[in-house]
Scaffold this motif. Structure first.
Motif, PDB file in Angstrom:
ATOM      1  N   ASP A  95      -2.833  -5.837  -3.372  1.00 16.27           N
ATOM      2  CA  ASP A  95      -4.090  -5.615  -3.860  1.00 16.27           C
ATOM      3  C   ASP A  95      -3.976  -5.453  -5.588  1.00 16.27           C
ATOM      4  O   ASP A  95      -5.014  -5.929  -6.091  1.00 16.27           O
ATOM      5  CB  ASP A  95      -4.641  -4.536  -3.455  1.00 16.27           C
ATOM      6  CG  ASP A  95      -5.380  -4.508  -2.274  1.00 16.27           C
ATOM      7  OD1 ASP A  95      -5.555  -5.506  -1.401  1.00 16.27           O
ATOM      8  OD2 ASP A  95      -5.694  -3.397  -1.686  1.00 16.27           O
ATOM      9  N   PHE A 105       1.036  -1.201   0.061  1.00 14.74           N
ATOM     10  CA  PHE A 105      -0.065  -0.153  -0.189  1.00 14.74           C
ATOM     11  C   PHE A 105       1.027   1.344  -0.014  1.00 14.74           C
ATOM     12  O   PHE A 105       0.693   2.368  -1.018  1.00 14.74           O
ATOM     13  CB  PHE A 105      -0.853   0.051   1.147  1.00 14.74           C
ATOM     14  CG  PHE A 105      -1.873  -1.088   1.478  1.00 14.74           C
ATOM     15  CD1 PHE A 105      -2.507  -1.796   0.210  1.00 14.74           C
ATOM     16  CD2 PHE A 105      -1.981  -1.806   2.546  1.00 14.74           C
ATOM     17  CE1 PHE A 105      -3.159  -2.888   0.522  1.00 14.74           C
ATOM     18  CE2 PHE A 105      -2.671  -2.937   2.796  1.00 14.74           C
ATOM     19  CZ  PHE A 105      -3.402  -3.630   1.685  1.00 14.74           C
ATOM     20  N   GLU A 128     -11.558   4.180   2.899  1.00 12.67           N
ATOM     21  CA  GLU A 128     -11.453   2.722   2.874  1.00 12.67           C
ATOM     22  C   GLU A 128     -12.781   2.044   3.189  1.00 12.67           C
ATOM     23  O   GLU A 128     -13.408   2.560   4.437  1.00 12.67           O
ATOM     24  CB  GLU A 128     -10.113   2.234   3.344  1.00 12.67           C
ATOM     25  CG  GLU A 128      -8.957   2.648   2.975  1.00 12.67           C
ATOM     26  CD  GLU A 128      -8.565   2.376   1.657  1.00 12.67           C
ATOM     27  OE1 GLU A 128      -9.474   1.372   1.066  1.00 12.67           O
ATOM     28  OE2 GLU A 128      -7.785   3.167   0.501  1.00 12.67           O
ATOM     29  N   ARG A 165      -4.943   1.023   4.901  1.00 14.36           N
ATOM     30  CA  ARG A 165      -4.630   1.590   3.276  1.00 14.36           C
ATOM     31  C   ARG A 165      -4.533   2.923   3.346  1.00 14.36           C
ATOM     32  O   ARG A 165      -3.569   3.422   2.601  1.00 14.36           O
ATOM     33  CB  ARG A 165      -5.760   0.963   2.461  1.00 14.36           C
ATOM     34  CG  ARG A 165      -5.514  -0.827   2.359  1.00 14.36           C
ATOM     35  CD  ARG A 165      -6.990  -1.059   1.471  1.00 14.36           C
ATOM     36  NE  ARG A 165      -6.618  -2.434   1.104  1.00 14.36           N
ATOM     37  CZ  ARG A 165      -7.037  -3.461   1.828  1.00 14.36           C
ATOM     38  NH1 ARG A 165      -7.601  -3.198   2.944  1.00 14.36           N
ATOM     39  NH2 ARG A 165      -7.198  -4.869   1.376  1.00 14.36           N
ATOM     40  N   LYS A 190      -1.226   4.911   2.248  1.00 13.85           N
ATOM     41  CA  LYS A 190      -1.113   5.968   1.191  1.00 13.85           C
ATOM     42  C   LYS A 190      -0.412   7.272   1.325  1.00 13.85           C
ATOM     43  O   LYS A 190       0.251   8.016   0.633  1.00 13.85           O
ATOM     44  CB  LYS A 190      -2.472   6.030   0.569  1.00 13.85           C
ATOM     45  CG  LYS A 190      -2.970   4.781  -0.359  1.00 13.85           C
ATOM     46  CD  LYS A 190      -4.229   4.998  -0.979  1.00 13.85           C
ATOM     47  CE  LYS A 190      -4.817   3.860  -1.685  1.00 13.85           C
ATOM     48  NZ  LYS A 190      -6.137   4.091  -2.302  1.00 13.85           N
TER      49      LYS A 190
END
Length: 414
Positions: A116, A81, A414, A380, A384
């Motif tokens: 992912d 991530f 999220e 996540r 980021k």
């Protein structure tokens, strides 16, 4: 009034570009007042290393060479991530049409969490190898490997949407070894074997793809052991190759005990190596500063001796809690030790511990919806944000304005 306007215009003209960029980029972070953006720098004690990084990024920006980064670490890296967001932003900065996924590992096959942006399916029985699983397991640059003895074993990798639109690949490089030197992995898609070296094969596809299938050219009645160390997805048109090699629970020792680390590092041949390690070392009551520093210096030494003499950046682990509620007194020691090793070995330091807010900041990240419930990992959204911060720290060595880079995915809920 006219004089005032003239003075203001003159100030704006003379104002350093970096200051303007800093003011602009702060808008992206204004909802997180606990961040210490003034600490978001990669600091070198060696003027030469700083010049080398500037020159490297300048060549990349001019299109003279692709940017090749290897980022190694623990669970914060395995999930991708954090590194995935930095990769996306670097691709957006240089050329948003092409992005190389780079090196990774099919974690799902051995029962671990997969990034992912791709999924894996497989047949046959694959056994996990990592530190603690057995006596001196054979490992590579990812600090993990998997092995099979079944002739029917194979696997397929497929990019997930929306990444498949930007990370298609026309080449794949597979890192492996086998007890029978005549055994090599092959691809089921139309491709050509363009390079083969010790424990590595590279295939080129006839067109860019978003999936590939790997088989093994076993012969009947053999009792061979095939080890897979990971694969490198390459887009030959991409100007960014950001390799993420991490494994849950990794410490510095994990990479020191990876017997194929240096060989595979040389094959990836990065200009920059980022080492994000120390969380698991600190998450131990028997932590020894002298032992940690000695091991980290040895790891840095091995990287420096690699092909191309890459620029090394050490990052400090973020603030976290033990068992969701106790502060970890070892974190400050690890932070100090990393900075000390960086100074002794002339590496750069990205002090993420300070950037995220310092002591107790994980509680603020949690309250802001950026941390996982364990208050050890980020979620996540938090990763980021971390990826954006690292990107901005790197971009400060260029003339680019980070505020002009698209950040559309930065604060998606999220």
């Amino acid at each position: 009034a006219i004089l005032t306007v003239i003075i203001l215009v003159a100030i704006l003209i003379l104002l350093p570009v970096k200051y303007i960029a800093k003011e602009d980029i702060s808008e992206y972070y204004k909802q997180y007042e606990f961040l210490r953006l003034d600490k978001n720098h990669i600091v070198f004690t060696s003027d030469q290393e700083e010049r080398d990084l500037k020159e490297c990024l300048s060549r990349v920006e001019k299109g003279d060479a692709p940017l090749k980064i290897l980022h190694i670490g623990d669970s914060h890296i395995q999930a991708d991530f954090f590194t995935g967001e930095t990769r996306r932003l670097l691709s957006s900065w240089l050329d948003r049409n092409y992005s190389a996924r780079g090196f990774t590992f099919p974690y799902h096959i051995i029962g671990s969490n997969n990034p992912d942006d791709y999924k894996v399916t497989w047949s046959g029985i694959w056994k996990r190898n990592r530190i603690g699983d057995g006596h001196n397991p054979k490992l590579g640059v990812a600090g993990i490997s998997m092995q099979t003895t079944e002739t029917a074993s194979e696997f397929e990798v497929s990019l997930n949407s929306p990444w498949s639109l930007y990370q298609t690949f026309d080449m794949v490089n597979i890192f492996y070894d086998c007890t029978n030197s005549s055994v090599i992995p092959y691809l089921k898609e139309e491709s050509e074997l363009v390079h083969q070296s010790l424990n590595s094969v590279t295939y080129q596809f006839t067109r860019p793809l978003s999936n590939f299938s790997v088989g093994i050219n076993w012969e009947d009645n053999q009792e061979d052991v095939f080890n897979l160390y990971g694969f490198n997805l390459i887009n030959s048109k991409s100007r960014v190759k950001y390799h993420a090699a991490g494994v849950n629970g990794a410490t510095v020792t994990t990479f020191l005990k990876s017997s194929n680390f240096e060989r595979q590092l040389a094959l990836l041949n990065p200009q920059i190596v980022i080492i994000s390690i120390g969380t698991n070392d600190a998450y131990n009551n028997s932590f020894s500063s002298s032992h940690f520093r000695s091991n980290l210096k040895e790891l840095v030494s091995r990287v420096k001796k690699s092909k191309g003499n890459p620029i090394i950046i050490l990052s400090t682990p973020g603030n976290h809690l033990v068992d969701k509620q106790k502060t970890n007194p070892m974190l400050r020691k690890v932070q100090h030790d990393i900075k000390k090793v960086a100074k002794q070995t002339e590496c750069g330091v990205w002090d993420f511990y300070e950037v995220m807010g310092g002591d107790g900041s994980i509680e603020k990240w949690y309250q802001a919806g950026l941390s996982a419930p364990d208050k050890l990992h980020l979620n996540r959204k938090g990763y980021k944000l971390q990826g954006n911060l690292l990107f901005d720290a790197l971009l400060k060595f260029t003339g680019a304005n980070p505020a002009k880079i698209e950040r559309e995915q930065m604060f998606v809920d999220e």
